[in-house]
Motif scaffolding. Structure first.
Motif, PDB file in Angstrom:
ATOM      1  N   VAL A  92       0.842  -1.213   0.000  1.00 12.88           N
ATOM      2  CA  VAL A  92       0.000   0.000   0.000  1.00 12.88           C
ATOM      3  C   VAL A  92       0.874   1.260   0.000  1.00 12.88           C
ATOM      4  N   LEU A  93       1.921   1.266   0.849  1.00 10.01           N
ATOM      5  CA  LEU A  93       2.794   2.446   0.907  1.00 10.01           C
ATOM      6  C   LEU A  93       3.512   2.651  -0.433  1.00 10.01           C
ATOM      7  N   THR A  94       3.874   1.548  -1.080  1.00 11.45           N
ATOM      8  CA  THR A  94       4.511   1.656  -2.401  1.00 11.45           C
ATOM      9  C   THR A  94       3.539   2.274  -3.407  1.00 11.45           C
ATOM     10  N   SER A 108       3.865   0.759  -9.532  1.00  9.15           N
ATOM     11  CA  SER A 108       2.501   0.783  -8.976  1.00  9.15           C
ATOM     12  C   SER A 108       1.737  -0.500  -9.333  1.00  9.15           C
ATOM     13  N   ILE A 109       1.885  -0.964 -10.581  1.00  2.15           N
ATOM     14  CA  ILE A 109       1.198  -2.208 -10.976  1.00  2.15           C
ATOM     15  C   ILE A 109       1.809  -3.393 -10.221  1.00  2.15           C
ATOM     16  N   GLY A 110       3.143  -3.382 -10.070  1.00  5.71           N
ATOM     17  CA  GLY A 110       3.804  -4.451  -9.312  1.00  5.71           C
ATOM     18  C   GLY A 110       3.286  -4.506  -7.878  1.00  5.71           C
ATOM     19  N   ALA A 111       3.191  -3.339  -7.254  1.00  6.36           N
ATOM     20  CA  ALA A 111       2.729  -3.287  -5.852  1.00  6.36           C
ATOM     21  C   ALA A 111       1.279  -3.751  -5.736  1.00  6.36           C
ATOM     22  N   SER A 112       0.421  -3.360  -6.689  1.00  3.46           N
ATOM     23  CA  SER A 112      -0.985  -3.793  -6.574  1.00  3.46           C
ATOM     24  C   SER A 112      -1.104  -5.294  -6.849  1.00  3.46           C
TER      25      SER A 112
END
Ligand code: HEM
Length: 421
Positions: A92-94, A108-112
């Motif tokens: 979430v923080l990423t 952002s796509i990696g983190a989600s």
């Protein structure tokens, strides 16, 4: 900060989720303020994605998981769940940092994606932890909530191939985004909200059963009302017929559920602290409004209006996410002593949050209606809604800081003296 606070891990992770609400709400105020002043460092769409991902996958996902796993103090977080929560919060923080910088990009796509995989694992822990819950009550509701969460992620999983095949921005692209949002709001949130309420009643000795017909009506209506998102671009009579059947079943489910709630009656009311009654009251009104608005949208002319007036779309989204889910999670925190009501500033914090939610919702629907009627802009509308929205992050910050500096007080029967508001 003294050690006892960290030990009560469910309470600690609830505060972590509350921090995500604070961050999302601050971005929300910035986005509202962009309608009145230029904010050079804020690009609307990338920050909007940062806002909605932090709020949906941080505050609401972690908040719901922690309260259901806590189970009124009967459950607790295993070390495995705590590691999963740590990983989810890191994701979430990423997203909170990367979306404003790059929009939809590799980080952002990696983190989600990481969040989705860890989310499945935490949902599996919730599935196992609720094994002993009553079959015809909270257990069934939680299983449908988890099923709908997994179903909603199919919308996300199809976006990649859709974009890769050059269909970004087309109808099918929007249908998959709406698929995710629809089954998050009408499936995961809705059934999780009912599971939270029914599980509280079960823990407090109330016999509450959701009969198969009522459960079936909620499930089928949640699926059929997805046609609302299709109707937006495909106003075909068959699509509207599906919408009409879906919302009719939803109204029927609501009537049957209200009858079940009525049986709980005054006894349950007595067991709920006044502050929790206010928050649950806002949540129940928001849930009723959601059913009524969706029933209205079964009329094609109303549907076109509802989808074209952005104030209505935003009003509806935040009625679900702030009016219903945020208020229910805060009510849970109040009922389990995670918010110590002896503190006047904490009570002020709750007042600010509740007023900010109610005022901004009323302003969104009022201005939306004037736009629909062609009566133009309320003078000072964007200043007023920015000011009303700003009450929310201020209130959340007060509750968060008070929460982090106070000792846990334990469930309400230990704190009878908190009858004040
Ligand atoms: C539970 C908390 C919240 C959730 C889950 C949430 C979710 C969302 C979602 C899904 C959108 C639409 C995103 C899109 O169109 O791509 C949105 C937009 C927005 N949200 Fe929130 N939100 C929350 C809280 C807030 C708060 C507290 C504020 C204000 C203080 C806020 C202000 C906004 C604004 C200004 C927009 C954009 C409106 C526009 O495009 O005209 N939200 N939010």
């Amino acid at each position: 900060m003294s050690a006892p606070i960290i030990r009560s891990s469910a309470r600690f992770w609830f505060q972590v989720a509350l921090f995500d609400l604070f961050a999302a709400a601050v971005i929300g105020v910035l986005l509202r303020a962009m309608y009145i002043v230029e904010i050079p460092f804020v690009r609307f769409r990338p920050w909007l994605h940062g806002h909605s991902h932090t709020a949906l996958l941080g505050w609401l996902f972690i908040g719901i998981a922690v309260t259901l796993l806590h189970d009124g103090g009967r459950g607790d977080l295993t070390s495995r769940s705590r590691w999963l929560l740590g990983g989810l919060q890191a994701a979430v923080l990423t997203m909170l940092v990367s979306f404003p910088i790059q929009g939809y990009g590799a980080v952002s796509i990696g983190a989600s994606t990481v969040h989705m995989i860890l989310g499945y694992a935490l949902l599996y822990a919730m599935w196992k932890a609720s094994w002993s819950w009553p079959k015809k009550g909270s257990r069934a509701l939680l299983r449908f909530a988890i099923g709908f969460f997994v179903l909603s992620t199919l919308g996300i999983l199809t976006i990649g191939p859709i974009i890769a095949s050059g269909n970004q921005g087309t109808e099918i692209y929007y249908w998959s985004v709406q698929f995710f949002l629809h089954f998050q709001f009408n499936g995961w949130f809705w059934f999780a909200a009912m599971a939270l309420g029914v599980r509280w009643a079960e823990r407090n000795g109330f016999s509450i059963t959701i009969d198969q017909l009522t459960m079936g009506l909620w499930v089928v209506s949640a699926i059929l009302t997805y046609a609302l998102a299709i109707a937006w671009s495909e106003p075909h009579p068959a699509v509207f017929a599906t919408v009409s059947i879906g919302v009719a079943l939803q109204v029927w489910a609501t009537i049957r559920t209200l009858r079940i709630l009525k049986r709980l009656g005054a006894q349950a009311h007595e067991r709920v602290l006044p502050w929790a009654r206010i928050l649950i009251g806002i949540a129940l009104v928001s849930m009723a409004m959601k059913v009524l608005v969706q029933a209205g949208v079964a009329i094609p002319q109303v549907a076109v209006m509802a989808f074209t007036v952005r104030h209505y779309v935003m009003g509806f989204i935040h009625m679900n996410t702030l009016g219903t889910m945020t208020c229910l999670l805060l009510a849970y925190a109040v009922m389990h002593g995670w918010c110590d009501l002896r503190s006047p500033s904490l009570r002020t914090g709750l007042w600010l949050i509740a007023s900010g939610i109610v005022l901004s919702e009323l302003m969104l629907f009022a201005q939306g209606t004037l736009f629909w009627a062609g009566w133009g802009l309320i003078p000072g509308h964007y200043w007023q809604i920015t000011a009303a929205s700003a009450l929310i992050p201020i209130g959340v910050l007060v509750v968060l800081v008070k929460g982090l500096t106070q000792r846990p007080t334990g469930p309400p029967q230990m704190v009878e003296q908190f009858k004040g508001i």
